[in-house]
Design a protein around this motif. Structure first.
Motif, PDB file in Angstrom:
ATOM      1  N   GLU A 310       0.850  -1.200   0.000  1.00  0.00           N
ATOM      2  CA  GLU A 310       0.000   0.000   0.000  1.00  0.00           C
ATOM      3  C   GLU A 310       0.881   1.244   0.000  1.00  0.00           C
ATOM      4  O   GLU A 310       1.940   1.287   0.626  1.00  0.00           O
ATOM      5  CB  GLU A 310      -0.890   0.015   1.254  1.00  0.00           C
ATOM      6  N   GLN A 312       0.248   4.224   1.286  1.00  0.00           N
ATOM      7  CA  GLN A 312       0.225   4.935   2.555  1.00  0.00           C
ATOM      8  C   GLN A 312       0.811   4.069   3.669  1.00  0.00           C
ATOM      9  O   GLN A 312       0.301   2.987   3.945  1.00  0.00           O
ATOM     10  CB  GLN A 312      -1.230   5.316   2.920  1.00  0.00           C
ATOM     11  N   LEU A 314       1.545   2.609   7.423  1.00  0.00           N
ATOM     12  CA  LEU A 314       0.692   2.488   8.607  1.00  0.00           C
ATOM     13  C   LEU A 314       1.060   3.565   9.625  1.00  0.00           C
ATOM     14  O   LEU A 314       0.196   4.228  10.205  1.00  0.00           O
ATOM     15  CB  LEU A 314       0.868   1.101   9.226  1.00  0.00           C
ATOM     16  N   ARG A 349       5.355   0.186   7.411  1.00  0.00           N
ATOM     17  CA  ARG A 349       4.209  -0.289   6.645  1.00  0.00           C
ATOM     18  C   ARG A 349       3.540  -1.473   7.330  1.00  0.00           C
ATOM     19  O   ARG A 349       4.108  -2.074   8.250  1.00  0.00           O
ATOM     20  CB  ARG A 349       4.641  -0.674   5.228  1.00  0.00           C
ATOM     21  N   LYS A 350       2.381  -1.804   6.878  1.00  0.00           N
ATOM     22  CA  LYS A 350       1.643  -2.934   7.440  1.00  0.00           C
ATOM     23  C   LYS A 350       2.439  -4.227   7.229  1.00  0.00           C
ATOM     24  O   LYS A 350       2.920  -4.501   6.129  1.00  0.00           O
ATOM     25  CB  LYS A 350       0.283  -3.038   6.760  1.00  0.00           C
ATOM     26  N   ASN A 385      -2.210   5.864  10.289  1.00  0.00           N
ATOM     27  CA  ASN A 385      -3.221   5.877   9.226  1.00  0.00           C
ATOM     28  C   ASN A 385      -3.630   7.305   8.873  1.00  0.00           C
ATOM     29  O   ASN A 385      -4.810   7.611   8.677  1.00  0.00           O
ATOM     30  CB  ASN A 385      -4.450   5.064   9.645  1.00  0.00           C
ATOM     31  N   SER A 403      -4.699   0.574  18.912  1.00  0.00           N
ATOM     32  CA  SER A 403      -3.997   0.235  17.668  1.00  0.00           C
ATOM     33  C   SER A 403      -2.499   0.084  17.860  1.00  0.00           C
ATOM     34  O   SER A 403      -1.829  -0.551  17.051  1.00  0.00           O
ATOM     35  CB  SER A 403      -4.269   1.304  16.605  1.00  0.00           C
ATOM     36  N   LYS A 484      -2.572  -2.879  15.615  1.00  0.00           N
ATOM     37  CA  LYS A 484      -1.988  -2.938  14.265  1.00  0.00           C
ATOM     38  C   LYS A 484      -0.458  -2.910  14.332  1.00  0.00           C
ATOM     39  O   LYS A 484       0.219  -3.415  13.438  1.00  0.00           O
ATOM     40  CB  LYS A 484      -2.485  -1.757  13.433  1.00  0.00           C
TER      41      LYS A 484
END
Length: 615
Positions: A310, A312, A314, A349-350, A385, A403, A484
């Motif tokens: 992605e 964007q 995290l 990032r995630k 985010n 999160s 997350k």
């Protein structure tokens, strides 16, 4: 060590031993019964020889050393066998006679110098006292000898630091003070009980080099106690492996490393993280886990922990600055500040693990605490985010912390000793109103099983678990809110090597299962290499190098990154005669005068996404 010194070590085996331990058995009174914790231990330490006793927590290493020094409480312990120091049985001496032996003939360096040094006396006076107790010497002569010792252990500005107190020294310098005190009366035997376990990798390397050098100069014998086989390879002529109170293997260190026969020895060796474990795909790599009963190990597997594509990130940290003001005078005016974190930026990032590495005092933990707003930054943005954490109100901040969760270095300090671990797990779930008590209990049971524990343990209290189990509980608690991202602040630094391997594997498995992101804060470069996707190196509050794991480890650009990598112990006994020759300067102070503004730093891109600070 020079060739002549090496030959003298080999020749020492034919001389009468300095220390001879025979059939040593130590028991502790449990209620009305004597429970043996070390059983029938026998070994020798010859002149100018270093013997390492290695094993994990609970193996009996430290109890062996305390038994030799007669430092166990007489009412609750019983020591049997013989401890012969140059033929004299220490166990047969009166307490008054033993006091004359301690510090003069046998000295000991303990793991935590802050618990061994008196906080209300200057360090110079404490070392001088050790001299004056055992020698007829004037105060002036004692002071001169202390200055010589401080210079010998490479403490800069010895004359000024003579009058300073323990809290004014860094961890590495405090350990040097303990070594100076131990060497004050030129003992025949030095017992070093985990003297480097809590130290940064560069400080550890300096202390090991220092002990080697002083052993050469003073001609003393060393009994070195540790759980780290990498350290054993660097210092020991012979090695004794202990497991649950028994000696399971003993021999020349080179033989132990090449032809170790006992399954537990092989388990210890396999658990030592080594640099150079990077895989071709650049993905995190699990640690090998050897069965201590069979010595067998399943193949080491690369994880499938890929990073989200992605656009964007995290988490984005932009120009983060955190300072702690220093007040002085009658009215508490600001005279300066500790510049703990200075204008740093990075993103996660995630599914990604970014490791933040550096020595104590470089700002790693303050960065982690600033991201969660446990410490309030002065400047910058922290975007989760796209939402700026620093602008959230109290209720929004509480919601945000679902999160992002944190795993602290010391799980015992972060778990309430008065409530069961079941209650500790259920509490955050209920506080955030995520379901009923039954839902919370079901989730707690599921997570306990996920981290390798079971539901029967929910009624136990933190003190009823080992260090590794407590860290697993802390991980389970962090997962109760389905975060997350997890900030793991030195989460494995205090663990034994095999437990460290298990917990790191657990974190990698959980990342795979829950698609977690990690900010992994550590000073252990060998661990960082296995668990990371990207690495950021911090020095004096600033990021000096950041990039993909393979790029930073295979092509380090900044001098500080190179210093960290060169200090990692290599589990190869053939390197024992080598010196790392790492600079002994302490990490420079991050204290700056009021009004100071750091210069704007520039970075150059070495390869794709690999940046280094331009000095």
């Amino acid at each position: 060590m020079h060739l002549a010194s090496l030959n003298s070590v080999q020749a020492s085996a034919s001389e009468a031993p300095v220390l001879s331990v025979r059939n040593l058995t130590t028991s502790f009174r449990v209620y009305d019964e004597w429970n043996p914790v070390i059983r029938d231990i026998s070994f020798d330490v010859h002149p100018r020889e270093t013997v390492a006793i290695v094993g994990e927590s609970g193996s009996g290493k430290s109890v062996t050393s305390l038994s030799i020094m007669r430092l166990l409480q007489a009412e609750s312990s019983r020591v049997e066998g013989k401890v012969l120091l140059e033929g004299r049985d220490l166990l047969a001496l009166s307490e008054a006679e033993m006091r004359k032996v301690r510090g003069k003939d046998v000295s000991m360096i303990f793991q935590e110098p802050m618990t061994s040094l008196n906080p209300i006396f200057p360090i110079g006076e404490q070392i001088a006292e050790a001299l004056m107790v055992h020698q007829k010497i004037s105060k002036a002569d004692a002071r001169a000898e202390v200055l010589r010792l401080l210079e010998k252990v490479r403490i800069p500005n010895a004359n000024r630091r003579f009058k300073e107190y323990p809290h004014q020294f860094s961890g590495g310098m405090r350990q040097r003070v303990m070594i100076a005190m131990a060497l004050a009366s030129r003992p025949k035997l030095l017992i070093a009980d985990e003297p480097t376990t809590a130290l940064d990798v560069t400080i550890q390397s300096q202390i090991l080099d220092l002990i080697k050098q002083l052993q050469e100069e003073e001609g003393m014998s060393v009994l070195f106690i540790t759980h780290d086989m990498g350290v054993v390879a660097e210092v020991a002529d012979r090695t004794i492996v202990m497991y649950r109170g028994d000696t399971v293997e003993t021999g020349a260190t080179a033989d132990i490393f090449v032809r170790g026969e006992h399954p537990y020895t092989r388990a210890l060796l396999s658990a030592v993280p080594q640099l150079g474990a990077i895989s071709s795909k650049g993905l995190p790599l699990r640690f090998p886990i050897v069965d201590v009963n069979t010595g067998e190990s399943p193949p080491v597997q690369e994880t499938s922990n890929t990073v989200s594509t992605e656009k964007q990130p995290l988490l984005e940290v932009k120009n983060l600055t955190t300072r702690f003001p220093i007040q002085s005078g009658w009215f508490g005016g600001s005279v300066g500040a500790v510049h703990a974190v200075e204008d740093i930026s990075f993103s996660i990032r995630k599914g990604e693990t970014l490791s933040l590495v550096g020595e104590s005092g470089c700002g790693k933990s303050t960065t982690g605490r600033s991201i969660l707003r446990l410490t309030i930054p002065q400047k910058g943005q922290i975007l989760l985010n796209g939402q700026d954490i620093l602008k959230l109100g109290a209720s929004e901040l509480r919601q945000m912390r679902r999160s992002i969760q944190m795993i602290f270095q010391d799980p015992y300090a972060s778990l309430n000793p008065r409530i069961s671990i079941g209650a500790a797990l259920i509490e955050p779930f209920r506080q955030h109103g995520l379901g009923t008590r039954a839902d919370a209990r079901d989730k707690a049971v599921s997570l306990l099983e996920k981290v390798g524990l079971n539901a029967d343990m929910m009624q136990r209290y933190p003190h009823e678990f080992s260090g590794g189990q407590r860290q697993r509980i802390a991980i389970a608690r962090a997962l109760m809110l389905d975060p997350k991202i997890i900030v793991a602040d030195e989460a494995v630094s205090a663990l034994d090597v095999s437990v460290k391997a298990q917990v790191c594997n657990l974190l990698l498995d959980l990342q795979e299962s829950f698609d977690l992101s990690f900010l992994f804060i550590s000073h252990d470069m060998a661990v960082v290499e296995r668990v990371s996707h990207r690495v950021a190196v911090m020095y004096l509050g600033e990021i000096v190098e950041i990039g993909p794991r393979a790029a930073v480890f295979e092509n380090p650009q900044h001098s500080y990154t190179k210093k960290l990598l060169s200090a990692v112990p290599v589990p190869d006994p053939s390197r024992r005669t080598l010196r790392n020759e790492i600079s002994v300067e302490e990490l420079r102070s991050p204290i700056r005068p009021a009004g100071y503004e750091a210069p704007v730093r520039e970075y150059r891109e070495v390869t794709t996404d690999h940046f280094v600070q331009v000095s």
